[in-house]
Design a protein around this motif. Structure first.
Motif, mmCIF file in Angstrom:
data_model
loop_
_atom_site.group_PDB
_atom_site.id
_atom_site.type_symbol
_atom_site.label_atom_id
_atom_site.label_comp_id
_atom_site.label_asym_id
_atom_site.label_seq_id
_atom_site.Cartn_x
_atom_site.Cartn_y
_atom_site.Cartn_z
ATOM 1 N N ASP A 1 25.751 2.488 -65.534
ATOM 2 C CA ASP A 1 24.542 1.818 -65.032
ATOM 3 C C ASP A 1 24.563 1.717 -63.509
ATOM 4 O O ASP A 1 23.773 1.000 -62.922
ATOM 5 N N TRP B 1 29.306 -6.044 -67.004
ATOM 6 C CA TRP B 1 29.208 -5.997 -68.455
ATOM 7 C C TRP B 1 30.402 -6.662 -69.105
ATOM 8 O O TRP B 1 31.548 -6.459 -68.697
ATOM 9 N N HIS C 1 29.938 -1.015 -68.148
ATOM 10 C CA HIS C 1 29.439 -0.839 -69.505
ATOM 11 C C HIS C 1 30.464 0.036 -70.228
ATOM 12 O O HIS C 1 31.013 0.957 -69.633
ATOM 13 N N LEU D 1 17.801 0.324 -66.182
ATOM 14 C CA LEU D 1 18.416 -0.800 -65.459
ATOM 15 C C LEU D 1 18.686 -0.501 -63.981
ATOM 16 O O LEU D 1 18.429 -1.349 -63.131
ATOM 17 N N PRO D 2 19.205 0.693 -63.634
ATOM 18 C CA PRO D 2 19.469 0.955 -62.212
ATOM 19 C C PRO D 2 18.228 1.318 -61.383
ATOM 20 O O PRO D 2 18.339 1.513 -60.175
ATOM 21 N N GLU E 1 22.577 -6.089 -74.709
ATOM 22 C CA GLU E 1 22.200 -4.723 -75.094
ATOM 23 C C GLU E 1 22.959 -4.434 -76.387
ATOM 24 O O GLU E 1 24.178 -4.349 -76.408
ATOM 25 N N SER F 1 27.412 -5.979 -73.727
ATOM 26 C CA SER F 1 27.250 -4.783 -74.528
ATOM 27 C C SER F 1 27.770 -5.093 -75.923
ATOM 28 O O SER F 1 28.964 -5.313 -76.118
ATOM 29 N N ARG G 1 16.797 -3.081 -60.772
ATOM 30 C CA ARG G 1 18.208 -3.367 -60.463
ATOM 31 C C ARG G 1 18.436 -4.715 -59.781
ATOM 32 O O ARG G 1 19.207 -5.539 -60.246
ATOM 33 N N THR H 1 24.839 -1.835 -61.850
ATOM 34 C CA THR H 1 23.723 -2.786 -61.902
ATOM 35 C C THR H 1 24.173 -4.148 -62.416
ATOM 36 O O THR H 1 23.870 -5.168 -61.815
ATOM 37 N N ALA I 1 20.571 2.036 -70.090
ATOM 38 C CA ALA I 1 21.674 1.709 -69.174
ATOM 39 C C ALA I 1 21.704 2.611 -67.942
ATOM 40 O O ALA I 1 21.944 2.124 -66.835
ATOM 41 N N GLN I 2 21.460 3.880 -68.106
ATOM 42 C CA GLN I 2 21.628 4.819 -66.998
ATOM 43 C C GLN I 2 20.367 5.078 -66.181
ATOM 44 O O GLN I 2 20.459 5.482 -65.024
#
Length: 139
Positions: free
Chosen positions: A42, A48, A37, A86-87, A69, A103, A92, A45, A82-83
C-alpha cells in the motif's frame, strides 16, 4: 591447545548466524506490531496490524479508528484496494490521519472481527469487506 583452535572457527561461524536469526525475529515483530500489509504494497499508506487486539490497543493509544480490510491474498479486489485505492493521492493523507489498518484473513478470521462483520454486513458477498470501527469496536 588443538581443541580450542578447532572450536574457535566454529564459534565464529555461529555469531553471524545468531545475528541473522535476531534480525529476522525483530523484523517479524515489527510486522506484528503494525507496519506492512501482509500481502500487498500500500506504499506505506497505513500501519497494518494482523491482530484485532493489537489494532485496538494502538488505535486507542493514538486516538484513531480501525480500518478493517477483510479479504485474502488471492483476491484481486483486495489487492486493488490496498495497492491502488488506499495510496491514491486523494485518499492516502485522509485515511492515514484518521485510521490504522487491520488486515483480517477471511478464511480464518478472529472471532470478534467475524462477529462485527456478520452483524453489520450480513448480506456482503464480494471481497474485500471493509469497515471503520472505533478502538472499542463500535461500528
Amino acid at each position: 591447545m588443538r581443541t580450542s583452535l578447532r572450536r574457535r572457527p566454529f564459534g565464529l561461524l555461529l555469531l553471524p548466524l545468531a545475528l541473522l536469526v535476531c534480525s529476522l525475529s525483530s523484523a517479524d515483530q515489527a510486522d506484528a506490531d503494525g507496519t506492512r500489509h501482509p500481502y500487498f504494497n500500500d506504499r506505506g499508506t497505513l500501519r497494518w496490524f494482523h491482530s484485532y487486539a493489537a489494532a485496538k490497543a494502538t488505535a486507542q493509544r493514538e486516538g484513531k479508528m480501525i480500518f478493517i480490510e477483510y479479504g485474502r491474498k488471492r483476491c484481486s479486489n483486495c489487492k486493488k484496494l490496498a495497492q491502488n485505492v488506499l495510496p491514491h493521492s486523494q485518499i492516502r493523507g485522509r485515511i492515514s490521519s484518521i485510521a490504522i489498518g487491520l488486515s483480517a484473513e477471511c478464511d480464518s478470521p478472529e472471532r470478534e472481527v467475524r462477529s462485527l462483520l456478520r452483524k453489520h454486513l450480513p448480506n456482503a458477498r464480494s471481497l474485500p469487506f471493509v469497515a471503520y470501527v472505533t478502538p472499542r469496536g463500535r461500528w
